[in-house]
Motif scaffolding. Structure first.
Motif, PDB file in Angstrom:
ATOM      1  N   MET A  74       0.838  -1.196   0.000  1.00 19.95           N
ATOM      2  CA  MET A  74       0.000   0.000   0.000  1.00 19.95           C
ATOM      3  C   MET A  74       0.867   1.237   0.000  1.00 19.95           C
ATOM      4  O   MET A  74       1.957   1.248   0.570  1.00 19.95           O
ATOM      5  CB  MET A  74      -0.872   0.042   1.260  1.00 19.95           C
ATOM      6  CG  MET A  74      -2.043  -0.870   1.221  1.00 19.95           C
ATOM      7  SD  MET A  74      -3.179  -0.551   2.590  1.00 19.95           S
ATOM      8  CE  MET A  74      -2.286  -1.305   3.944  1.00 19.95           C
ATOM      9  N   GLU A  75       0.345   2.244  -0.621  1.00 24.32           N
ATOM     10  CA  GLU A  75       0.960   3.562  -0.584  1.00 24.32           C
ATOM     11  C   GLU A  75      -0.153   4.519  -0.195  1.00 24.32           C
ATOM     12  O   GLU A  75      -1.241   4.480  -0.775  1.00 24.32           O
ATOM     13  CB  GLU A  75       1.507   3.914  -1.967  1.00 24.32           C
ATOM     14  CG  GLU A  75       2.242   5.208  -2.038  1.00 24.32           C
ATOM     15  CD  GLU A  75       2.833   5.407  -3.424  1.00 24.32           C
ATOM     16  OE1 GLU A  75       2.326   6.282  -4.135  1.00 24.32           O
ATOM     17  OE2 GLU A  75       3.772   4.672  -3.784  1.00 24.32           O
ATOM     18  N   PHE A  76       0.076   5.353   0.804  1.00 23.71           N
ATOM     19  CA  PHE A  76      -0.950   6.270   1.265  1.00 23.71           C
ATOM     20  C   PHE A  76      -0.798   7.628   0.612  1.00 23.71           C
ATOM     21  O   PHE A  76       0.311   8.094   0.368  1.00 23.71           O
ATOM     22  CB  PHE A  76      -0.898   6.428   2.785  1.00 23.71           C
ATOM     23  CG  PHE A  76      -1.324   5.198   3.526  1.00 23.71           C
ATOM     24  CD1 PHE A  76      -2.655   4.801   3.515  1.00 23.71           C
ATOM     25  CD2 PHE A  76      -0.407   4.437   4.223  1.00 23.71           C
ATOM     26  CE1 PHE A  76      -3.060   3.661   4.195  1.00 23.71           C
ATOM     27  CE2 PHE A  76      -0.802   3.290   4.904  1.00 23.71           C
ATOM     28  CZ  PHE A  76      -2.130   2.911   4.896  1.00 23.71           C
ATOM     29  N   GLU A  77      -1.935   8.239   0.353  1.00 25.79           N
ATOM     30  CA  GLU A  77      -1.983   9.611  -0.125  1.00 25.79           C
ATOM     31  C   GLU A  77      -2.886  10.362   0.827  1.00 25.79           C
ATOM     32  O   GLU A  77      -4.083  10.053   0.940  1.00 25.79           O
ATOM     33  CB  GLU A  77      -2.555   9.679  -1.543  1.00 25.79           C
ATOM     34  CG  GLU A  77      -2.740  11.084  -2.047  1.00 25.79           C
ATOM     35  CD  GLU A  77      -3.444  11.143  -3.400  1.00 25.79           C
ATOM     36  OE1 GLU A  77      -3.758  12.265  -3.818  1.00 25.79           O
ATOM     37  OE2 GLU A  77      -3.705  10.091  -4.006  1.00 25.79           O
ATOM     38  N   GLU A  78      -2.340  11.326   1.540  1.00 24.02           N
ATOM     39  CA  GLU A  78      -3.148  12.091   2.485  1.00 24.02           C
ATOM     40  C   GLU A  78      -3.933  13.150   1.718  1.00 24.02           C
ATOM     41  O   GLU A  78      -3.374  13.886   0.900  1.00 24.02           O
ATOM     42  CB  GLU A  78      -2.250  12.751   3.534  1.00 24.02           C
ATOM     43  CG  GLU A  78      -3.006  13.350   4.671  1.00 24.02           C
ATOM     44  CD  GLU A  78      -2.118  13.834   5.794  1.00 24.02           C
ATOM     45  OE1 GLU A  78      -2.656  14.481   6.700  1.00 24.02           O
ATOM     46  OE2 GLU A  78      -0.903  13.571   5.770  1.00 24.02           O
ATOM     47  N   VAL A  79      -5.264  13.186   1.979  1.00 25.65           N
ATOM     48  CA  VAL A  79      -6.148  14.144   1.311  1.00 25.65           C
ATOM     49  C   VAL A  79      -7.010  14.845   2.356  1.00 25.65           C
ATOM     50  O   VAL A  79      -7.065  14.419   3.511  1.00 25.65           O
ATOM     51  CB  VAL A  79      -7.049  13.433   0.259  1.00 25.65           C
ATOM     52  CG1 VAL A  79      -6.199  12.833  -0.857  1.00 25.65           C
ATOM     53  CG2 VAL A  79      -7.912  12.369   0.909  1.00 25.65           C
ATOM     54  N   GLU A  80      -7.692  15.892   1.943  1.00 27.24           N
ATOM     55  CA  GLU A  80      -8.561  16.644   2.859  1.00 27.24           C
ATOM     56  C   GLU A  80      -9.897  15.937   3.079  1.00 27.24           C
ATOM     57  O   GLU A  80     -10.478  16.007   4.149  1.00 27.24           O
ATOM     58  CB  GLU A  80      -8.801  18.065   2.328  1.00 27.24           C
ATOM     59  CG  GLU A  80      -7.545  18.930   2.322  1.00 27.24           C
ATOM     60  CD  GLU A  80      -6.990  19.176   3.713  1.00 27.24           C
ATOM     61  OE1 GLU A  80      -7.781  19.402   4.654  1.00 27.24           O
ATOM     62  OE2 GLU A  80      -5.749  19.092   3.867  1.00 27.24           O
ATOM     63  N   GLU A  81     -10.415  15.250   2.044  1.00 25.99           N
ATOM     64  CA  GLU A  81     -11.680  14.527   2.181  1.00 25.99           C
ATOM     65  C   GLU A  81     -11.719  13.366   1.197  1.00 25.99           C
ATOM     66  O   GLU A  81     -10.954  13.323   0.235  1.00 25.99           O
ATOM     67  CB  GLU A  81     -12.881  15.447   1.982  1.00 25.99           C
ATOM     68  CG  GLU A  81     -12.952  16.085   0.611  1.00 25.99           C
ATOM     69  CD  GLU A  81     -14.141  17.040   0.507  1.00 25.99           C
ATOM     70  OE1 GLU A  81     -14.952  16.831  -0.404  1.00 25.99           O
ATOM     71  OE2 GLU A  81     -14.228  17.967   1.333  1.00 25.99           O
ATOM     72  N   LEU A  82     -12.639  12.434   1.470  1.00 27.42           N
ATOM     73  CA  LEU A  82     -12.794  11.247   0.642  1.00 27.42           C
ATOM     74  C   LEU A  82     -14.027  11.394  -0.240  1.00 27.42           C
ATOM     75  O   LEU A  82     -14.947  12.149   0.085  1.00 27.42           O
ATOM     76  CB  LEU A  82     -12.927  10.009   1.528  1.00 27.42           C
ATOM     77  CG  LEU A  82     -11.789   9.767   2.516  1.00 27.42           C
ATOM     78  CD1 LEU A  82     -12.120   8.596   3.428  1.00 27.42           C
ATOM     79  CD2 LEU A  82     -10.480   9.523   1.777  1.00 27.42           C
ATOM     80  N   SER A  83     -14.076  10.623  -1.320  1.00 29.30           N
ATOM     81  CA  SER A  83     -15.253  10.642  -2.184  1.00 29.30           C
ATOM     82  C   SER A  83     -16.457  10.091  -1.418  1.00 29.30           C
ATOM     83  O   SER A  83     -16.310   9.347  -0.453  1.00 29.30           O
ATOM     84  CB  SER A  83     -15.007   9.828  -3.451  1.00 29.30           C
ATOM     85  OG  SER A  83     -14.785   8.472  -3.119  1.00 29.30           O
ATOM     86  N   THR A  84     -17.653  10.451  -1.836  1.00 27.76           N
ATOM     87  CA  THR A  84     -18.855  10.007  -1.142  1.00 27.76           C
ATOM     88  C   THR A  84     -19.401   8.732  -1.774  1.00 27.76           C
ATOM     89  O   THR A  84     -19.194   8.472  -2.959  1.00 27.76           O
ATOM     90  CB  THR A  84     -19.948  11.096  -1.165  1.00 27.76           C
ATOM     91  OG1 THR A  84     -20.272  11.388  -2.522  1.00 27.76           O
ATOM     92  CG2 THR A  84     -19.482  12.350  -0.471  1.00 27.76           C
TER      93      THR A  84
END
Length: 146
Positions: free
Chosen positions: A123-133
């Motif tokens: 796995m590779e993580f990508e930090e984001v502000e929000e996730l898709s709904t």
């Protein structure tokens, strides 16, 4: 079906794990003990197998319970499935637990688990502000019923 070679070192007298039927996903593995081992109710013990493996990088071997032991005797694995990593070289041990209300005897050479080879992806993580709904959103832990 693709075959992947896993190198093994077996202690003296240990049989090679094997598939019990043509369509079996897991190879049965046996207890490498010299005398019967008693599992009391709710007791867990690490049972040696006499097997060491060299698993190819990019794979893991999962240790899974045997359904017959679970159904007939209430004996299963504490950490099912257990993971054997490709860089581990020690002896494979099976952590059995007795969930029944009766003692269970593990006999020398008894089949106590199954080994299943699985491909592993890093796995590779990508930090984001929000996730898709999604329709489900944060519903979990039985949100659709029992």
């Amino acid at each position: 079906m693709k075959k992947v070679t896993v190198k093994l070192v077996l202690e003296n007298g240990i049989e090679l794990p094997k598939y019990m039927t043509e369509g079996a996903a897991g190879m049965d593995v046996k207890a490498n003990i010299s005398e019967p081992l008693i599992l009391k109710t709710l007791e867990r013990k690490l049972v040696p197998t006499g097997i060491k493996m060299e698993i190819p990088y990019g794979y893991e071997v999962q240790v899974r319970p045997r359904s017959g032991l679970a159904l007939k005797h209430g004996v299963t694995l504490v950490n099912a499935p257990g993971t054997i990593d490709s860089d581990y070289r020690g002896e494979v041990g099976i952590i059995l637990i007795n969930l029944s209300n009766e003692e269970f005897v593990v006999n020398p050479g008894e089949r106590i688990g199954q080994l299943v080879l699985q491909k592993v992806y890093k796995m590779e993580f990508e930090e984001v502000e929000e996730l898709s709904t999604t329709v489900r959103a944060e519903g979990g832990f039985g949100h659709t019923g029992k």
